[in-house]
Scaffold this motif. Structure first.
Motif, PDB file in Angstrom:
ATOM      1  N   LYS A  70       9.187  -9.665   0.001  1.00 16.58           N
ATOM      2  CA  LYS A  70       8.620 -11.019   0.087  1.00 16.58           C
ATOM      3  C   LYS A  70       9.645 -11.910   0.767  1.00 16.58           C
ATOM      4  CE  LYS A  70       6.446 -14.641  -2.693  1.00 16.58           C
ATOM      5  NZ  LYS A  70       6.024 -15.058  -4.048  1.00 16.58           N
ATOM      6  N   HIS A  71       9.298 -12.406   1.938  1.00 12.64           N
ATOM      7  CA  HIS A  71      10.255 -13.195   2.705  1.00 12.64           C
ATOM      8  C   HIS A  71      10.014 -14.693   2.493  1.00 12.64           C
ATOM      9  CE1 HIS A  71      13.202 -13.721   5.936  1.00 12.64           C
ATOM     10  NE2 HIS A  71      13.409 -12.427   5.862  1.00 12.64           N
ATOM     11  N   HIS A  72      10.710 -15.514   3.290  1.00 13.99           N
ATOM     12  CA  HIS A  72      10.685 -16.967   3.094  1.00 13.99           C
ATOM     13  C   HIS A  72       9.280 -17.565   3.207  1.00 13.99           C
ATOM     14  CE1 HIS A  72      14.880 -16.480   3.318  1.00 13.99           C
ATOM     15  NE2 HIS A  72      14.987 -16.461   4.624  1.00 13.99           N
ATOM     16  N   ASP A  73       8.419 -16.935   3.981  1.00 18.59           N
ATOM     17  CA  ASP A  73       7.074 -17.493   4.165  1.00 18.59           C
ATOM     18  C   ASP A  73       6.191 -17.265   2.949  1.00 18.59           C
ATOM     19  OD1 ASP A  73       6.799 -14.811   4.389  1.00 18.59           O
ATOM     20  OD2 ASP A  73       5.702 -14.825   6.281  1.00 18.59           O
ATOM     21  N   SER A  74       6.663 -16.534   1.960  1.00 18.92           N
ATOM     22  CA  SER A  74       6.030 -16.253   0.670  1.00 18.92           C
ATOM     23  C   SER A  74       4.946 -15.189   0.742  1.00 18.92           C
ATOM     24  CB  SER A  74       5.454 -17.531   0.010  1.00 18.92           C
ATOM     25  OG  SER A  74       4.200 -17.872   0.523  1.00 18.92           O
ATOM     26  N   PHE A  75       4.765 -14.551   1.901  1.00 22.64           N
ATOM     27  CA  PHE A  75       3.789 -13.467   1.992  1.00 22.64           C
ATOM     28  C   PHE A  75       4.321 -12.240   1.251  1.00 22.64           C
ATOM     29  CE2 PHE A  75       1.974  -9.639   3.772  1.00 22.64           C
ATOM     30  CZ  PHE A  75       0.622  -9.935   3.764  1.00 22.64           C
ATOM     31  N   CYS A  76       3.473 -11.641   0.412  1.00 25.82           N
ATOM     32  CA  CYS A  76       3.866 -10.459  -0.372  1.00 25.82           C
ATOM     33  C   CYS A  76       3.420  -9.190   0.342  1.00 25.82           C
ATOM     34  CB  CYS A  76       3.227 -10.488  -1.750  1.00 25.82           C
ATOM     35  SG  CYS A  76       3.706 -11.885  -2.773  1.00 25.82           S
ATOM     36  N   ASN A  77       4.354  -8.281   0.596  1.00 24.50           N
ATOM     37  CA  ASN A  77       4.014  -6.972   1.149  1.00 24.50           C
ATOM     38  C   ASN A  77       3.473  -6.036   0.075  1.00 24.50           C
ATOM     39  OD1 ASN A  77       4.474  -7.047   3.939  1.00 24.50           O
ATOM     40  ND2 ASN A  77       6.681  -6.856   3.662  1.00 24.50           N
ATOM     41  N   PHE A  78       3.149  -6.567  -1.075  1.00 25.30           N
ATOM     42  CA  PHE A  78       2.620  -5.794  -2.189  1.00 25.30           C
ATOM     43  C   PHE A  78       1.486  -6.583  -2.840  1.00 25.30           C
ATOM     44  CE2 PHE A  78       6.141  -8.443  -3.465  1.00 25.30           C
ATOM     45  CZ  PHE A  78       5.658  -9.111  -4.571  1.00 25.30           C
ATOM     46  N   PRO A  79       0.573  -5.910  -3.535  1.00 23.68           N
ATOM     47  CA  PRO A  79      -0.489  -6.636  -4.238  1.00 23.68           C
ATOM     48  C   PRO A  79       0.090  -7.463  -5.372  1.00 23.68           C
ATOM     49  CG  PRO A  79      -1.018  -4.292  -3.997  1.00 23.68           C
ATOM     50  CD  PRO A  79       0.426  -4.451  -3.637  1.00 23.68           C
ATOM     51  N   SER A  80      -0.522  -8.582  -5.673  1.00 22.55           N
ATOM     52  CA  SER A  80      -0.042  -9.436  -6.751  1.00 22.55           C
ATOM     53  C   SER A  80      -1.224 -10.100  -7.446  1.00 22.55           C
ATOM     54  CB  SER A  80       0.904 -10.509  -6.211  1.00 22.55           C
ATOM     55  OG  SER A  80       1.213 -11.456  -7.217  1.00 22.55           O
TER      56      SER A  80
END
Length: 430
Positions: free
Chosen positions: A373-383
């Motif tokens: 999860k980078h600065h843009d807050s996009f999650c590369n995983f389900p949440s």
């Protein structure tokens, strides 16, 4: 783990991802929606949302209320002129969200915020962080108060939801390691400790008559153990706060304290102390042994990758805003809208972490770190806590889970050590 060092009810800027539906020609494709304001009766909440700079922004805004984050939503108000909502006493204990663009296929919901508290309840919170002091001064003062309060106590955390229990117990302000085979555990809604735990932590034997079969072993239910030890129990997930719907942070809900005192913490008033007690139970910094491993490993791979990579720009500072060195770079940064919307076309069908790790290992690398999860807050995983995630992309599959899967990578690695490190990255030792 996150340290809640600021006022729990301070300015909120919670983000949620957009729908995967293509933007309609006559409506703006809302990217995110969130609510500004303090969750205290008498204050005004304001809707916030983002849209392309050249699109008109006059959406219908729907305000919804619920008695829980997963409860049935009830309409409070909606309209193009309903960009704010003032909380009243009837809203105490409730959760709120907004839906921007209500009635269009591009409508986007914010995360729920709450619970709303009354002004009197807000005044009861003892905020132990003084803005006139430095961060470290505040931490030192908090640690001193906590050490005095828990000088005769034993505390630790147990599994709560998907969060594991602590690897240590604090015993009279001293850390005691808790190997897996002696950690407290839950079974059928109860918390148990085994005899090796009691011996390691309390240096005592408990009566055989309170021993039970639990977790495939002989163990003691903590209430019975506390009575035998003549101690009081404070349980994070049993404490009732004077605020409707109030919950401690997830790890604090797993906190167990054996103490001579009764009611050692007030969940709301002492929330800073509770959170700092949790922080003591986990390693947030590498120890010397780990640092030496890192120095010896030397060569490794850091992978910073998410939908913004489609822009073929550096991932961290590509928004259309003033950033360090941007003014000297001579190149135009992407617009926020373009940066935020790339997830709609993110579909890395050829993603193959096995090949990545194979190349890394053949190159002599000793570890690999994937930014989850980078600065843009996009999650590369389900949440379950956000919609701005890999789930809502054409790809749809868990990138982090595939990278971290031990079974998938066992053929390439002589040994694997999975660990989560700061900056929300996932790393492997290979």
């Amino acid at each position: 783990m996150f340290k809640f060092k600021h006022h729990l009810f301070c300015l909120l800027a919670l983000f949620a991802g957009a729908s995967l539906a293509a933007a309609a020609a006559d409506t703006a494709p809302w990217l995110r929606a969130w609510i500004n304001g303090e969750e205290i009766t008498g204050t005004t909440l304001e809707s916030r949302y983002s849209t392309p700079d050249d699109e008109p922004a006059s959406p219908v805004i729907r305000w919804e209320r619920s008695d829980s984050r997963n409860g049935k939503p009830i309409l409070v108000q909606q309209g193009k002129d309903k960009e704010s909502y003032t909380l009243t006493d009837k809203d105490a204990g409730q959760y709120f969200r907004i839906i921007v663009g209500s009635g269009t296929k591009d409508a986007i919901a914010s995360p729920w915020i709450g619970p709303v508290i009354t002004e009197k309840q807000a005044e009861s919170i003892n905020n132990r962080f003084d803005s006139a002091n430095t961060y470290q001064e505040n931490v030192d003062a908090l640690q001193k108060e906590l050490s005095e309060k828990l000088k005769d106590a034993v505390y630790f955390t147990v599994e709560t939801g998907q969060l594991h229990g602590s690897p240590y117990a604090m015993v009279n302000n001293e850390r005691v390691p808790l190997p897996e085979d002696i950690r407290p555990f839950r079974e059928n809604g109860k918390i148990y400790v085994n005899q090796p735990f009691v011996q390691a932590v309390f240096k005592k034997e408990l009566p055989d008559e309170i021993m039970e079969e639990a977790g495939g072993q002989k163990a003691y239910e903590i209430g019975n153990a506390a009575r035998a030890l003549k101690l009081n129990l404070w349980l994070g997930d049993k404490e009732k706060a004077p605020v409707p719907n109030f919950r401690l942070q997830p790890m604090a809900e797993g906190l167990v304290v054996f103490t001579p005192e009764k009611n050692i913490f007030s969940p709301v008033k002492d929330r800073d102390l509770v959170n700092e007690a949790i922080n003591r139970l986990f390693d947030f910094k590498a120890n010397e042994e780990q640092l030496q491993w890192f120095r010896d490993a030397k060569f490794g791979m850091f992978i910073h990758w998410n939908p913004s990579s489609l822009l073929e720009r550096e991932i961290s500072w590509e928004r259309n805003a003033a950033r360090p060195f941007d003014s000297n770079s001579g190149k135009k940064n992407v617009m926020d809208f373009e940066y935020d919307s790339t997830y709609r076309r993110f579909n890395p069908k050829q993603y193959d972490p096995k090949k990545w790790i194979s190349v890394a290992r053949k190159s002599g690398m000793k570890y690999a770190v994937l930014t989850s999860k980078h600065h843009d807050s996009f999650c590369n995983f389900p949440s379950a806590y956000d919609t701005f995630t890999i789930t809502n992309t054409p790809y749809g599959k868990d990138i982090v889970g595939q990278f971290a899967a031990r079974d998938n990578l066992r053929n390439w690695w002589e040994r694997i050590q999975l660990q989560f490190i700061m900056q929300a990255n996932v790393s492997h030792q290979i």
